[in-house]
Design an enzyme around this catalytic site. Structure first.
Site, PDB file in Angstrom:
ATOM      1  N   ALA A 158       0.826  -1.206   0.000  1.00 48.62           N
ATOM      2  CA  ALA A 158       0.000   0.000   0.000  1.00 48.62           C
ATOM      3  C   ALA A 158       0.864   1.261   0.000  1.00 48.62           C
ATOM      4  O   ALA A 158       0.557   2.245  -0.684  1.00 48.62           O
ATOM      5  CB  ALA A 158      -0.932  -0.001   1.204  1.00 48.62           C
ATOM      6  N   TYR A 159       1.940   1.237   0.758  1.00 45.65           N
ATOM      7  CA  TYR A 159       2.854   2.378   0.805  1.00 45.65           C
ATOM      8  C   TYR A 159       3.471   2.645  -0.568  1.00 45.65           C
ATOM      9  O   TYR A 159       3.531   3.790  -1.026  1.00 45.65           O
ATOM     10  CB  TYR A 159       3.947   2.088   1.838  1.00 45.65           C
ATOM     11  CG  TYR A 159       5.011   3.151   1.964  1.00 45.65           C
ATOM     12  CD1 TYR A 159       4.775   4.319   2.673  1.00 45.65           C
ATOM     13  CD2 TYR A 159       6.275   2.966   1.387  1.00 45.65           C
ATOM     14  CE1 TYR A 159       5.761   5.285   2.814  1.00 45.65           C
ATOM     15  CE2 TYR A 159       7.266   3.920   1.519  1.00 45.65           C
ATOM     16  CZ  TYR A 159       7.007   5.082   2.230  1.00 45.65           C
ATOM     17  OH  TYR A 159       7.985   6.039   2.358  1.00 45.65           O
ATOM     18  N   ALA A 160       3.919   1.584  -1.247  1.00 43.12           N
ATOM     19  CA  ALA A 160       4.515   1.735  -2.570  1.00 43.12           C
ATOM     20  C   ALA A 160       3.502   2.287  -3.564  1.00 43.12           C
ATOM     21  O   ALA A 160       3.822   3.144  -4.397  1.00 43.12           O
ATOM     22  CB  ALA A 160       5.062   0.397  -3.062  1.00 43.12           C
TER      23      ALA A 160
END
Length: 283
Positions: A158-160
């Site tokens: 999700a961060y990427a």
């Protein structure tokens, strides 16, 4: 558009995630250029401490606590700064982070909160600040992104996605509004030591900073460079960072291979396990 219109005496900068780490360093560097800097973050106590430290060093600073993941918070913050400071000349969307847990073990709500913090909040605050910038015919928005998606850094799905999305958002924003006096830049960070998530990972894993990590202070200098040189994108990492990013785009399978060879996958699993053990012990 002259860079003196958005950075320097008489100008106001708003820096998110400024209660510690990289955000505090960015705020200090912008203040060094002569701008008034408004610090924002979730912790009023931490913001007050950073503000006092910067003010003692001669900086012109103030702070407004805000949780930008809350509905309407971005609009309210922008309106408050506009009212108190007669406008936002420079916006630095620095707030972000990742819990570093396995995607499958988190609920979808937990994953969506990562997107909210790292992508939706910067988009919302940029939208809230843009109107005033366009009315005055000047402004600059700097978004802090990361190489996580490009190098397929493990356990950061999700961060990427959020950080790659922020790059695309910045590119289009710059293209659409630069001719009208409002520019945008994105900083794409590699591994950073000395502050923030990168340093916490080093501390938890017991590893030492490598030659592939950039010091936290370099991010603050890159923000000023992005504004004064009106750069579309800056990669903040030692060596040929821009070349590495280009290579990863052409050879996406190379990232996971390098991560495994460097031990990143094993290290990330170790950190995840340590955090789970602490969480279980606290419960």
């Amino acid at each position: 558009m002259s860079t003196s219109d958005v950075l320097g005496p008489g100008c106001t900068a708003l820096v998110t995630g400024a209660s510690r780490g990289i955000g505090a360093l960015i705020a200090g560097q912008i203040a060094h250029e002569g701008s008034h800097v408004v610090l924002t973050g979730r912790s009023a106590a931490d913001l007050e401490a950073v503000t006092a430290e910067l003010a003692a060093a001669g900086a012109d600073v103030s702070f407004i606590p805000a949780d930008l993941t809350e509905p309407g918070a971005a609009q309210a913050l922008a309106e408050t700064v506009e009212r108190q400071r007669d406008g936002i000349d420079l916006l630095v969307n620095n707030a972000g982070g990742d819990p570093l847990r396995e995607f499958r073990t988190m609920t979808i709500e937990e994953n969506l909160r990562i997107l909210q913090l790292n992508l939706i909040a910067p988009v919302a605050l940029s939208h809230a600040a843009l109107g005033g910038m366009l009315r005055r015919g000047r402004g600059h928005i700097v978004n802090i992104s990361a190489m996580a998606g490009r190098v397929s850094f493990p356990y950061t799905e999700a961060y990427a996605a959020a950080k790659d999305g922020l790059i695309g958002f910045t590119r289009v924003l710059r293209s659409d509004y630069r001719a009208r006096g409002v520019s945008a830049s994105v900083l794409i960070l590699g591994a950073i030591c000395g502050a923030s998530q990168g340093q916490r990972m080093l501390d938890e894993s017991g590893m030492k900073a490598s030659g592939f990590m950039a010091p936290a202070e370099s991010v603050a200098h890159a923000v000023v460079k992005a504004v004064t040189k009106d750069r579309a994108e800056l990669v903040v990492m030692p060596g040929p960072g821009r070349l590495l990013r280009a290579v990863m785009d052409y050879f996406p399978a190379l990232g996971p291979t390098l991560n495994r060879a460097a031990g990143a996958t094993t290290t990330m699993l170790k950190i995840i396990e340590l955090r789970e053990e602490k969480s279980d012990a606290a419960a």
